[in-house]
Design a protein around this motif. Sequence first.
Motif, mmCIF file in Angstrom:
data_model
loop_
_atom_site.group_PDB
_atom_site.id
_atom_site.type_symbol
_atom_site.label_atom_id
_atom_site.label_comp_id
_atom_site.label_asym_id
_atom_site.label_seq_id
_atom_site.Cartn_x
_atom_site.Cartn_y
_atom_site.Cartn_z
ATOM 1 N N VAL A 143 -18.182 6.826 14.804
ATOM 2 C CA VAL A 143 -18.910 7.213 13.581
ATOM 3 C C VAL A 143 -19.973 6.182 13.196
ATOM 4 O O VAL A 143 -21.024 6.540 12.672
ATOM 5 N N GLN A 144 -19.709 4.895 13.480
ATOM 6 C CA GLN A 144 -20.744 3.883 13.197
ATOM 7 C C GLN A 144 -21.977 4.131 14.061
ATOM 8 O O GLN A 144 -23.106 3.937 13.616
ATOM 9 N N THR A 153 -24.312 9.686 7.005
ATOM 10 C CA THR A 153 -24.403 8.538 6.097
ATOM 11 C C THR A 153 -23.125 7.702 6.209
ATOM 12 O O THR A 153 -22.108 8.145 6.740
ATOM 13 N N LYS A 154 -23.188 6.490 5.651
ATOM 14 C CA LYS A 154 -22.012 5.612 5.642
ATOM 15 C C LYS A 154 -20.864 6.293 4.881
ATOM 16 O O LYS A 154 -19.700 6.190 5.269
ATOM 17 N N GLU A 155 -21.195 7.008 3.808
ATOM 18 C CA GLU A 155 -20.177 7.701 3.011
ATOM 19 C C GLU A 155 -19.534 8.826 3.835
ATOM 20 O O GLU A 155 -18.312 9.001 3.824
ATOM 21 N N GLU A 156 -20.366 9.579 4.566
ATOM 22 C CA GLU A 156 -19.828 10.663 5.415
ATOM 23 C C GLU A 156 -18.925 10.108 6.518
ATOM 24 O O GLU A 156 -17.924 10.729 6.888
ATOM 25 N N ALA A 157 -19.263 8.922 7.001
ATOM 26 C CA ALA A 157 -18.467 8.293 8.067
ATOM 27 C C ALA A 157 -17.039 8.037 7.614
ATOM 28 O O ALA A 157 -16.091 8.159 8.399
ATOM 29 N N GLU A 158 -16.860 7.696 6.328
ATOM 30 C CA GLU A 158 -15.526 7.373 5.805
ATOM 31 C C GLU A 158 -14.573 8.569 5.894
ATOM 32 O O GLU A 158 -13.356 8.399 5.935
ATOM 33 N N HIS A 159 -15.124 9.770 5.892
ATOM 34 C CA HIS A 159 -14.266 10.977 5.882
ATOM 35 C C HIS A 159 -14.437 11.831 7.139
ATOM 36 O O HIS A 159 -13.988 12.956 7.187
ATOM 37 N N HIS A 160 -15.115 11.266 8.145
ATOM 38 C CA HIS A 160 -15.391 12.018 9.373
ATOM 39 C C HIS A 160 -14.093 12.217 10.166
ATOM 40 O O HIS A 160 -13.261 11.311 10.257
ATOM 41 N N PRO A 161 -13.897 13.412 10.773
ATOM 42 C CA PRO A 161 -12.654 13.647 11.530
ATOM 43 C C PRO A 161 -12.452 12.695 12.709
ATOM 44 O O PRO A 161 -11.321 12.482 13.158
ATOM 45 N N ARG A 162 -13.541 12.110 13.211
ATOM 46 C CA ARG A 162 -13.413 11.199 14.368
ATOM 47 C C ARG A 162 -13.546 9.727 13.971
ATOM 48 O O ARG A 162 -13.866 8.874 14.792
ATOM 49 N N LYS A 163 -13.269 9.430 12.683
ATOM 50 C CA LYS A 163 -13.529 8.066 12.209
ATOM 51 C C LYS A 163 -12.637 7.010 12.850
ATOM 52 O O LYS A 163 -12.930 5.836 12.787
ATOM 53 N N ASN A 164 -11.526 7.440 13.460
ATOM 54 C CA ASN A 164 -10.622 6.449 14.064
ATOM 55 C C ASN A 164 -10.919 6.160 15.534
ATOM 56 O O ASN A 164 -10.212 5.378 16.169
ATOM 57 N N GLU A 165 -11.963 6.787 16.080
ATOM 58 C CA GLU A 165 -12.300 6.546 17.492
ATOM 59 C C GLU A 165 -13.117 5.267 17.621
ATOM 60 O O GLU A 165 -14.210 5.169 17.073
ATOM 61 N N ILE A 166 -12.575 4.286 18.361
ATOM 62 C CA ILE A 166 -13.338 3.051 18.528
ATOM 63 C C ILE A 166 -13.977 2.985 19.912
ATOM 64 O O ILE A 166 -13.491 3.594 20.862
ATOM 65 N N THR A 167 -15.077 2.273 19.998
ATOM 66 C CA THR A 167 -15.866 2.234 21.232
ATOM 67 C C THR A 167 -15.668 0.932 22.014
ATOM 68 O O THR A 167 -16.205 0.762 23.100
ATOM 69 N N ASN A 168 -14.907 -0.006 21.434
ATOM 70 C CA ASN A 168 -14.650 -1.260 22.142
ATOM 71 C C ASN A 168 -13.323 -1.833 21.640
ATOM 72 O O ASN A 168 -12.997 -1.692 20.462
ATOM 73 N N ALA A 169 -12.551 -2.414 22.540
ATOM 74 C CA ALA A 169 -11.251 -2.963 22.149
ATOM 75 C C ALA A 169 -10.788 -3.962 23.186
ATOM 76 O O ALA A 169 -11.200 -3.914 24.347
#
Length: 252
Positions: A143-144, A153-169
Amino acid sequence: MNETYNYCHVVGSTDVGRKRSANEDSMGSAITQNGLVSVVCDGMGGHVGGATASKIAIATILENLNNVYYNDPRIAIGESIDKANKAILQKTLEQPELTGMGSTCVLLLVRDGKVYIGHVGDSRIYLVRSKRIVQLTKDHSYVQMLVDYGQITKEEAEHHPRKNEITNALGIRNMSPATVADDAIIPEAGDCFVLCSDGLSGMVSDETICKIISRQFEMNAQERIDRLVALANENGGVDNITIQLVEFPISP
């Protein structure tokens, strides 16, 4: 490293939350030969794997900063996080049942009165100064990426269904190097650096984090941290919640 750190202190708390059966987060802080370090890791890959990965990350980072002196604190951060990644990968070779485990990482280092930061994943570091809050890290997340491209928007990102997907770990073979801030931050009296897993940032708004952390004259550091943990739980507590507060009552 003979520096004393009487100008700052670290307090922390970690909580399983309301929905998870186990706590996969880990945190650590220590005075090392590279400076005072605070680190928070959010593990993933099943509760055994996640907890194992985050614990390995903390232990490897603290051990490296204790044992190897770096002239440049930024290289100290980058190399410590890289070693944590390798240690997690090594563990999955030894115990294939842990394959797929990984962890986020946020790391803050205080040295010579300056603050250095680095991170991998979507755990965050905030600076609360003069009742204002600034997010110092940028999430390594899907989402970032959408926010960066101007698609949401940053606000939309907070509630996006895929907000927990990270791209690096940590724990992935092709991990991108940690993002380490180029510039040190010169702390001012009253500054509070908040390191947290997304169990806090996903449950409590930045504005509320700022309000509670700014209540320095009413509550001590541990009370403010505990209040934030309680709020994250009141708001649903869908994830483990971990917070470390590095506070500068006086300027270095």
